[in-house]
Design an enzyme around this catalytic site. Structure first.
Site, mmCIF file in Angstrom:
data_model
loop_
_atom_site.group_PDB
_atom_site.id
_atom_site.type_symbol
_atom_site.label_atom_id
_atom_site.label_comp_id
_atom_site.label_asym_id
_atom_site.label_seq_id
_atom_site.Cartn_x
_atom_site.Cartn_y
_atom_site.Cartn_z
ATOM 1 N N CYS A 52 0.847 -1.201 0.000
ATOM 2 C CA CYS A 52 0.000 0.000 0.000
ATOM 3 C C CYS A 52 0.877 1.244 0.000
ATOM 4 C CB CYS A 52 -0.872 0.036 1.258
ATOM 5 S SG CYS A 52 -2.168 -1.209 1.281
ATOM 6 N N TYR B 175 -9.099 -12.790 -23.685
ATOM 7 C CA TYR B 175 -8.426 -12.872 -22.375
ATOM 8 C C TYR B 175 -9.499 -13.100 -21.294
ATOM 9 C CZ TYR B 175 -4.958 -10.281 -25.146
ATOM 10 O OH TYR B 175 -4.104 -9.849 -26.125
ATOM 11 N N CYS C 183 -5.924 -3.436 -16.553
ATOM 12 C CA CYS C 183 -5.341 -3.237 -15.232
ATOM 13 C C CYS C 183 -4.103 -2.353 -15.324
ATOM 14 C CB CYS C 183 -5.002 -4.580 -14.593
ATOM 15 S SG CYS C 183 -4.013 -5.623 -15.651
ATOM 16 N N GLN D 270 -10.473 -12.082 -10.398
ATOM 17 C CA GLN D 270 -10.280 -10.712 -9.911
ATOM 18 C C GLN D 270 -10.156 -10.735 -8.395
ATOM 19 O OE1 GLN D 270 -9.821 -8.221 -11.878
ATOM 20 N NE2 GLN D 270 -10.730 -8.787 -13.833
#
Ligand code: SAH
Length: 459
Positions: free
Chosen positions: A85, A315, A410, A286
């Site tokens: 993070c 994909y 992404c 996901q």
């Protein structure tokens, strides 16, 4: 720019005026940008310079003179060491602003779009505990087995069984597991010597079902793990599948080729956008289910299906995007390169009473073959890995001449690059949304709608 007088170890007062997409604050010293992690716009800090490059420098916080009101402590005692993070020190509103800007910037700088038809920023529905997957490296520390994360830019494992992004139950499972493993004398794999057994512990949980898959990634077959598998399954009813994946190679890639079932079944299940899905170890899924459902809904909106369209999902993984759209489509075809994922996709279609075809192939090769056969799907959905599509794949998409292309990505930079390629060849970028699936981290997803341009093609 004049040569700066700034040197390593200098200390200077710096006001943070901007933030880059990786979560570093930016201040100016004699006109030169200085990047300082874990700062916020509006901070005034004492900054210690750690590296000076030609046109910019890096610093760290030596002290905070004035804290920005955009700061917010979002918990977690380890984030500055972990590298997972980078936004746990600012409010989510501020994080969202930075991420939306990152998407806009990618489309203007990389994509070269002077006007961006920005639709909306879809915020992450949960800011903690949203990850359904964890892959923890295992090591030994003071004679004990530990698991956690690799410290930033290193391969040293820092102990952490309770990442705030992972479900709470993972922490209880991991603590119990480590005890069981230690009692049975299981050793941790050592990357340097190549000795030892246990490399990683993999966990994946169905968001709606609560079903958990556990996989021990080992350097060699290990019979004792069968007993542990039986014991852990009887301690945690949520665990439905325990696997051993053998990876004997000296590599950073986590999973090896061979997988053995130790207890329960070979798959776990979940529900996504109302579709029941079965997932094997090697199938992509996901990591933030609730956020992915919002993203898929946006993709469905962009596809604008009326029940008459043929949809090609490139994909496609375990088929989740296409299957979530199937209710509006006349025909659904998916292409994916991982055989287990294709098997899941076929099963998932049948299980949900959806007629669909799934092909195990390279998306580009399959698209070229479809194009050569004269296929003309109305809608093509693409959701490639970070590197995006290659030009052969994009050319094959162009040859099929779909009415609409829905691009999910992404990596916003490669998406902007690929969309520019299509925009130069007869498609217009109608809408782009940013979807945050990874609160706290630097990642952000984009979904874009392109349609066959009414204007003549540029090429
Ligand atoms: N759309 C799916 C998967 C997206 S991730 C979902 O939302 O769950 C990208 C997928 O592309 C992965 O499943 C990966 O295995 C697959 N992939 C990677 N390279 C590929 C290629 N060259 N051809 C086809 N599929 C590929």
């Amino acid at each position: 720019m004049e040569k700066t007088s700034l040197k390593k170890n200098d200390e200077t007062v710096l006001e943070i005026t901007d933030m880059n997409a990786l979560g570093s604050g930016v201040g100016k010293y004699e006109g030169m940008a200085v990047f300082v992690p874990f700062t916020a716009v509006g901070d005034v800090i004492r900054c210690r310079i750690v590296k000076v490059c030609k046109n910019y420098a890096y610093g760290i916080i030596a002290g905070i003179e004035k804290a920005s009101p955009r700061r917010e402590d979002r918990g977690c005692g380890v984030y500055s060491k972990c590298g997972g993070c980078c936004f746990r020190h600012i409010s989510y509103e501020e994080e969202a602003r930075i991420k939306e800007k990152a998407v806009r910037d990618a489309f203007s700088r990389v994509g070269g779009f002077s006007e961006i038809p920005f639709d909306e920023f879809i915020p992450c529905p949960e800011h903690d505990r949203y990850r359904n997957k964890a892959q923890l490296p295992v090591a030994e520390e003071n004679g004990h087995l530990i698991c956690g994360f690799y410290s930033k830019r290193s391969h040293r494992v820092a102990k952490c069984t309770d990442c705030l992004l992972a479900p709470e139950i993972y922490s209880r499972i991991l603590c119990t597991l480590l005890e069981m493993l230690e009692k049975k004398g299981i050793s941790a794999y050592d990357e340097i010597t190549g000795k030892g057994i246990l490399r990683h512990i993999f966990l994946r949980r169905g968001y709606h079902t609560g079903e958990i898959m556990l996989c021990f990634v080992t350097s060699a077959e290990c019979a004792v793990l069968r007993d542990i598998a039986r014991d852990i399954i009887s301690s945690f009813g949520e665990i439905v599948s325990v696997l051993m994946n053998i990876n004997p190679d000296r590599t950073n890639v986590i999973l090896g080729k061979k997988t053995v079932l130790l207890a329960g079944r070979e798959y776990m299940t979940d529900i996504m956008c109302g579709v029941k899905v079965r997932l094997s170890l090697h199938s992509f899924y996901q990591v933030n289910t609730a956020a992915a459902e919002l993203l898929y809904r946006k993709a469905y909106e962009y596809a604008a299906l009326t029940g008459e369209e043929e949809v090609l999902d490139l994909y496609c993984g375990a088929g989740t995007i296409g299957l979530s759209m199937a209710k509006g489509a006349k025909k659904l075809t998916g292409v994916e390169i991982i055989p287990d994922a294709v098997e899941n996709a076929r099963f998932n279609a049948a299980e949900n009473g959806i007629e669909a075809e799934f092909l195990c192939a390279d998306a580009g090769a399959a698209a070229a073959a479809y194009a050569a056969k004269g296929a003309h799907p109305h809608v093509i959905v693409t959701d490639p890995p970070r590197k995006g599509c290659d030009t052969d794949t994009l050319d094959a998409i162009l040859k099929m001449s779909p009415e609409r292309i829905v691009m999910v990505s992404c990596d916003v930079s490669t998406a902007a690059r690929d969309i520019r390629y299509l925009a130069d060849r007869g498609y217009s970028l109608d809408k782009v949304s940013a979807a945050d699936m990874y609160a706290g981290t630097a990642h952000v997803e984009a979904v874009a709608l392109l349609s066959k341009s009414k204007k003549p093609s540029i090429t």
